[in-house]
Scaffold this active site. Structure first.
Site, PDB file in Angstrom:
ATOM      1  N   ASP A 190       0.850  -1.188   0.000  1.00  0.00           N
ATOM      2  CA  ASP A 190       0.000   0.000   0.000  1.00  0.00           C
ATOM      3  C   ASP A 190       0.885   1.237   0.000  1.00  0.00           C
ATOM      4  O   ASP A 190       1.082   1.905   1.026  1.00  0.00           O
ATOM      5  CB  ASP A 190      -0.950  -0.009   1.202  1.00  0.00           C
ATOM      6  CG  ASP A 190      -2.115   0.932   0.979  1.00  0.00           C
ATOM      7  OD1 ASP A 190      -2.160   1.587  -0.092  1.00  0.00           O
ATOM      8  OD2 ASP A 190      -2.987   1.023   1.855  1.00  0.00           O
ATOM      9  N   ASN A 215       4.009   4.845   4.306  1.00  0.00           N
ATOM     10  CA  ASN A 215       4.611   3.734   3.538  1.00  0.00           C
ATOM     11  C   ASN A 215       5.197   4.345   2.276  1.00  0.00           C
ATOM     12  O   ASN A 215       4.468   4.561   1.302  1.00  0.00           O
ATOM     13  CB  ASN A 215       3.537   2.726   3.077  1.00  0.00           C
ATOM     14  CG  ASN A 215       3.191   1.686   4.101  1.00  0.00           C
ATOM     15  OD1 ASN A 215       3.662   1.733   5.219  1.00  0.00           O
ATOM     16  ND2 ASN A 215       2.369   0.730   3.720  1.00  0.00           N
ATOM     17  N   GLY A 240       0.006   0.011  16.270  1.00  0.00           N
ATOM     18  CA  GLY A 240       0.742  -1.229  16.001  1.00  0.00           C
ATOM     19  C   GLY A 240      -0.004  -2.433  16.538  1.00  0.00           C
ATOM     20  O   GLY A 240      -0.379  -2.484  17.703  1.00  0.00           O
ATOM     21  N   HIS A 263       3.907   5.329  13.371  1.00  0.00           N
ATOM     22  CA  HIS A 263       2.772   5.614  12.478  1.00  0.00           C
ATOM     23  C   HIS A 263       1.418   5.263  13.070  1.00  0.00           C
ATOM     24  O   HIS A 263       0.385   5.646  12.535  1.00  0.00           O
ATOM     25  CB  HIS A 263       2.953   4.900  11.134  1.00  0.00           C
ATOM     26  CG  HIS A 263       2.466   3.485  11.095  1.00  0.00           C
ATOM     27  ND1 HIS A 263       2.904   2.512  11.961  1.00  0.00           N
ATOM     28  CD2 HIS A 263       1.579   2.869  10.275  1.00  0.00           C
ATOM     29  CE1 HIS A 263       2.324   1.365  11.674  1.00  0.00           C
ATOM     30  NE2 HIS A 263       1.512   1.551  10.665  1.00  0.00           N
ATOM     31  N   LYS A 289     -15.730   2.328   8.484  1.00  0.00           N
ATOM     32  CA  LYS A 289     -14.705   1.294   8.372  1.00  0.00           C
ATOM     33  C   LYS A 289     -15.030   0.307   7.260  1.00  0.00           C
ATOM     34  O   LYS A 289     -16.177  -0.031   7.048  1.00  0.00           O
ATOM     35  CB  LYS A 289     -14.657   0.549   9.700  1.00  0.00           C
ATOM     36  CG  LYS A 289     -13.290   0.079  10.034  1.00  0.00           C
ATOM     37  CD  LYS A 289     -13.153  -0.200  11.508  1.00  0.00           C
ATOM     38  CE  LYS A 289     -11.755  -0.540  11.840  1.00  0.00           C
ATOM     39  NZ  LYS A 289     -10.735   0.365  11.354  1.00  0.00           N
TER      40      LYS A 289
END
Lengths: 468, 144
Positions: free
Chosen positions: A92, A328, A394, A391, A467
């Site tokens: 991504d 990313n 996690g 970021h 979502k």
């Protein structure tokens, strides 16, 4: 301390070092967070450290967990004669975060909250195989991929001219060359503009819960507790996923042909200056630009949704962009190599790590239960971690484990009772994203604060969530 | 069960597929793919047929390309592959493309499934397809 048989030496507050045969691996995390990392993080970090063409250390962020090839939450750099590793940027490409601020308070929005969440769910398709509502043709996709957000605003009218000022690289990374992108990637990109995706991607309505730095918060129009902000987490969709897939296969072929060894097939690398390496970078920048325009297109849909549900113009609710930042990505940047006085142009790989340059906003998203943070980058990050920070929260628990522990419908109901209204494409997917499947985002932020990689400005808690 | 989910994959999803023939291997590939994407189909879901032909120089490449095609069909046609109606695998070890796959997929429109989680891509991490004493074994980790 010793973790899974690896000896880590404490270097400072939330800083540990693991020395391998060839280079150092810095863990920017507290002992507690390091102990929550799975064993594969250490093996994958060592694989990275022993890969060809790196300069300086490998950096592991406090939210790290194992990925494929490189850990999620890893940063390293190669010099201009070094290598590029598509697997260490990820499928991504330019998955990232965007934050918008409103002038509404939680009580102002309360009567409209469910209607707004439902509208956003309609305007920003989520979930498996969903197509976007904003249609583009191949020529427009080419221009968007090569020119980025300014093309979208100036030529398609999707956004405000000032938006570009608040996006990493102003929403356009060069050189992006559409001729390096496969037809399969193009076909996937054509249908997915302004879609969110699935997994841990979300669009969230949040309220300001705490302000740590009032002066900086005001600079970003965050003025009080209870103020409404909008946070977005998504990336380059199928366009970027296909580009990464295509080049991974080609990299592996070329690496074998040139007898270049790698420890994990997902970590196949080639010289930056090789033809395939250059083509990958140009295609990867197309995907990065597509991710910026995807988040820009979603912003357009958010503003339209506010107008539709609350009436008036989007500007009436402020809805200005605070910042948009990738986590990313691979980029050419000038860096003073950690523990050295040399400034070099290097190619920085950030996989699950956010750029954290001085005075640059950093957005760290937590789980849908725990909340998220706005922070500011530091000069120490430039010295220690190639200008990078964490970021997110996690993951600490697999999707299968999480789903065994909670039913998605029950979770939805519980969160609704706690004042978080969720519209999701999948109850099963919702269970997989439960808060307990993630580390404590506040502990992650505390670690990067202690290590001085970035400093917190404000903390937000969700009240509405869309979502996939 | 023809496939099992791998336990030590943290953020993504991994499957291990064991099959006694190549035909069953591809059939189980489609079933595992569907079970990741969908909890179930809706009652009104109509099945649409789609023919796919793929050539590859190795079995691993064939499986990789096949998954890539299933993802491509999902994203571009909005169709979720559910099962195989027909499957033929031709193996010619002397040819450049040693493996030729010809399948007819039973697909359902994306709006007619109760979705679970989307697959972005097939990773090469731990990816392997091997012939075993009892047939074939494939290990695949998907990026979610």
């Amino acid at each position: 301390m010793e973790v899974f048989g690896f000896k880590l030496i404490k270097q400072g507050q939330a800083e540990y070092v693991l020395t391998t045969k060839t280079r150092k691996i810095y863990f920017f995390a507290t002992e507690n967070l390091i102990r929550q990392m799975d064993q594969a993080v250490f093996h994958q970090a060592i694989n990275l450290a022993e890969s060809q063409g790196l300069v300086g250390p490998v950096c592991i962020m406090p939210d790290a967990h194992s990925g494929y090839g490189a850990p999620i939450g890893s940063v390293f750099a190669t010099d201009e004669d070094g290598f590029v590793f598509p697997g260490a940027i990820g499928f991504d490409i330019n998955c990232g975060m965007r934050l918008l601020v409103t002038n509404l308070m939680v009580d102002d929005l309360a009567p409209y909250l469910e209607k707004l969440v439902n509208k956003l769910y309609e305007m920003v398709p989520v979930g498996v195989g969903k197509k976007g509502l904003l249609k583009i043709n191949k020529q427009e996709l080419k221009s968007l991929a090569e020119l980025g957000v300014s093309y979208m605003i100036n030529n398609l009218g999707l956004g405000w001219s000032k938006d570009v000022e608040s996006i990493e690289e102003r929403g356009s990374i060069k050189p992006a060359d559409f001729s390096c992108v496969s037809d399969r990637a193009i076909q996937r990109g054509l249908t997915q503009l302004a879609t969110l995706g699935s997994g841990n991607h979300y669009l969230e309505i949040q309220k300001v819960e705490e302000i740590f730095d009032k002066k900086l918060a005001l600079q970003y129009s965050i003025f009080d507790r209870g103020q409404i902000v909008i946070m977005l987490h998504c990336g380059s969709r199928g366009f970027g996923h296909q580009i990464c897939s295509d080049y991974l296969v080609e990299f592996e072929k070329q690496a074998r042909k040139h007898k270049i060894k790698f420890t994990d097939r997902q970590l196949a690398g080639l010289p930056l200056n090789s033809e395939t390496g250059q083509n990958y970078i140009k295609a990867m920048f197309c995907a990065a630009n597509f991710a910026f325009v995807n988040r820009q297109a979603i912003t357009y849909q958010i503003r339209r949704s506010f107008e539709s549900v609350l009436g008036g113009k989007a500007e009436d609710y402020d809805l200005r962009l605070v910042y948009d930042v990738a986590h990313n990505i691979g980029k050419f940047e000038d860096h003073k190599l950690p523990l050295s006085n040399t400034v070099k142009k290097v190619f920085v790989h950030r996989k699950g790590a956010t750029r954290s340059f001085p005075n640059q906003p950093v957005i760290i998203g937590g789980s849908m239960e725990s909340g998220s943070y706005l922070l500011i980058g530091t000069s120490d990050a430039l010295l220690k971690s190639f200008g990078s920070t964490a970021h997110g929260a996690g993951r600490k628990m697999s999707r299968t484990q999480a789903k065994k522990q909670i039913d998605g419908r029950n979770l939805w109901q519980t969160l609704k009772q706690r004042g978080i209204y969720i519209k999701s494409a999948s109850y099963s997917g919702l269970a997989e994203e439960a808060g307990f499947a993630y580390k404590d985002v506040s502990e992650v932020v505390s670690a990067i604060n202690q290590a001085n990689l970035s400093k917190p400005i404000a903390y937000f808690k969700p009240i509405g969530n869309i979502k996939g | 069960m023809p496939y099992v989910f791998i336990k030590d994959v943290v953020a993504d999803i991994g499957v291990e597929i064991k099959a006694n023939s190549l035909t069953n291997l591809f059939s189980d590939i489609v079933r595992s793919f569907y079970s990741i994407l969908a909890q179930r189909s809706t009652a009104s879901a109509k099945v649409k047929s789609l023919r796919v032909k793929i050539k590859a120089g190795s079995l691993e490449e064939l499986v990789f390309k096949f998954f890539d095609e299933l993802i491509f069909i999902k994203d571009t046609k909005g169709l979720i592959s559910q099962s195989l109606a027909q499957c033929e695998v031709v193996v010619n070890k002397k040819a450049k493309d040693k493996y030729c796959l010809d399948v007819e997929l039973n697909c359902i429109k994306a709006e007619n499934i109760v979705s679970r989680v989307d697959i972005k891509a097939v990773s090469l991490h731990r990816f392997s397809v091997k012939q075993t004493q009892n047939g074939y074994k494939a290990v695949i980790v998907f990026d979610i």
